[in-house]
Design a protein around this motif. Structure first.
Motif, PDB file in Angstrom:
ATOM      1  N   MET A 157       0.798  -1.189   0.228  1.00  0.00           N
ATOM      2  CA  MET A 157      -0.027  -0.152  -0.181  1.00  0.00           C
ATOM      3  C   MET A 157       0.873   1.069  -0.081  1.00  0.00           C
ATOM      4  N   ALA A 158       0.574   2.222  -0.834  1.00  0.00           N
ATOM      5  CA  ALA A 158       1.269   3.559  -0.516  1.00  0.00           C
ATOM      6  C   ALA A 158       0.562   4.659   0.301  1.00  0.00           C
ATOM      7  N   SER A 159       1.560   5.361   0.844  1.00  0.00           N
ATOM      8  CA  SER A 159       0.927   6.343   1.656  1.00  0.00           C
ATOM      9  C   SER A 159       0.255   7.513   0.738  1.00  0.00           C
ATOM     10  N   ASP A 160      -0.534   8.674   1.488  1.00  0.00           N
ATOM     11  CA  ASP A 160      -1.320   9.662   0.953  1.00  0.00           C
ATOM     12  C   ASP A 160      -0.135  10.795   0.713  1.00  0.00           C
ATOM     13  N   ALA A 161       1.020  10.668   1.031  1.00  0.00           N
ATOM     14  CA  ALA A 161       2.012  11.701   1.255  1.00  0.00           C
ATOM     15  C   ALA A 161       2.579  11.848  -0.058  1.00  0.00           C
ATOM     16  N   HIS A 162       3.239  13.059  -0.457  1.00  0.00           N
ATOM     17  CA  HIS A 162       3.510  13.562  -1.709  1.00  0.00           C
ATOM     18  C   HIS A 162       4.638  12.759  -2.203  1.00  0.00           C
ATOM     19  N   SER A 163       5.587  12.511  -1.189  1.00  0.00           N
ATOM     20  CA  SER A 163       6.856  11.233  -1.419  1.00  0.00           C
ATOM     21  C   SER A 163       6.164  10.110  -0.633  1.00  0.00           C
ATOM     22  N   PRO A 164       5.531   9.394  -1.414  1.00  0.00           N
ATOM     23  CA  PRO A 164       4.787   8.232  -0.528  1.00  0.00           C
ATOM     24  C   PRO A 164       5.986   7.091   0.073  1.00  0.00           C
ATOM     25  N   GLU A 165       5.633   6.706   1.081  1.00  0.00           N
ATOM     26  CA  GLU A 165       6.092   5.557   1.532  1.00  0.00           C
ATOM     27  C   GLU A 165       5.326   4.295   1.343  1.00  0.00           C
ATOM     28  N   TYR A 166       5.874   2.931   1.541  1.00  0.00           N
ATOM     29  CA  TYR A 166       4.885   1.867   1.257  1.00  0.00           C
ATOM     30  C   TYR A 166       5.110   1.011   2.393  1.00  0.00           C
ATOM     31  N   LEU A 167       3.844   0.439   2.412  1.00  0.00           N
ATOM     32  CA  LEU A 167       3.361  -0.742   3.684  1.00  0.00           C
ATOM     33  C   LEU A 167       3.234  -2.169   3.075  1.00  0.00           C
ATOM     34  N   PRO A 168       4.249  -3.079   3.147  1.00  0.00           N
ATOM     35  CA  PRO A 168       3.852  -4.501   2.521  1.00  0.00           C
ATOM     36  C   PRO A 168       2.621  -5.153   3.239  1.00  0.00           C
ATOM     37  N   TYR A 169       2.076  -5.831   2.639  1.00  0.00           N
ATOM     38  CA  TYR A 169       0.888  -6.834   2.904  1.00  0.00           C
ATOM     39  C   TYR A 169       0.809  -7.768   2.135  1.00  0.00           C
TER      40      TYR A 169
END
Length: 156
Positions: A95-107
């Motif tokens: 999943m990608a964050s809503d931030a301008h420079s996205p972070e990613y969260l594996p699932y």
């Protein structure tokens, strides 16, 4: 007069016997139709993990559901895309964050069936999607919303 009636009924009986004894010509007409092998999606319940607390990062599990129907007797195969943010190096959905420079969260994501036989449109089938996020994956991640979108495909 009586003879005239007798002659009339005799003549009428002769004509009726002639018509009944005729050779009949018959033909057959076929009636047919084709029924499509198809599926339809009736409803979708998205997967929502709620709010995760990185202070007590534990593995989190969530389910989604897709209710669908396929033509009775039709074999089908269900497949899922890797999502919009798949990491090819790690071979994992993210999943990608809503931030301008996205972070990613594996699932991780799985489904309860990959093949089946249609039950008809009056007897829909439930496809359960099981998702989980490992606590270690969100322990040091930025606050905010994270999301991904996958595509589910039905193939005859």
């Amino acid at each position: 007069m009586h003879i005239r009636h007798l002659l009339f009924f005799t003549l009428l009986g002769f004509i009726a016997n002639q018509a009944h004894g005729q050779n009949l010509i018959r033909s057959h007409i076929r009636i047919g139709v084709g029924v499509l092998a198809t599926c339809q999606i009736n409803s979708v319940n998205d997967i929502g993990f709620g709010t995760l607390d990185p202070n007590s990062a534990v593995d989190s599990f969530a389910q989604g559901e897709l209710v669908f129907a396929c033509t009775r007797g039709m074999s089908y195969k269900v497949s899922m895309s890797n999502g919009l943010h798949f990491d090819n190096n790690l071979q994992t959905r993210q999943m990608a964050s809503d931030a301008h420079s996205p972070e990613y969260l594996p699932y991780a994501l799985s489904i309860n069936r990959q093949t089946g036989i249609g039950n008809g449109f009056q007897n829909p089938t439930r496809l359960i999607l099981n998702a989980n996020i490992r606590g270690a994956n969100y322990r040091d991640i930025s606050a905010g919303g994270y999301s991904d979108t996958i595509r589910i495909t039905f193939e005859p």
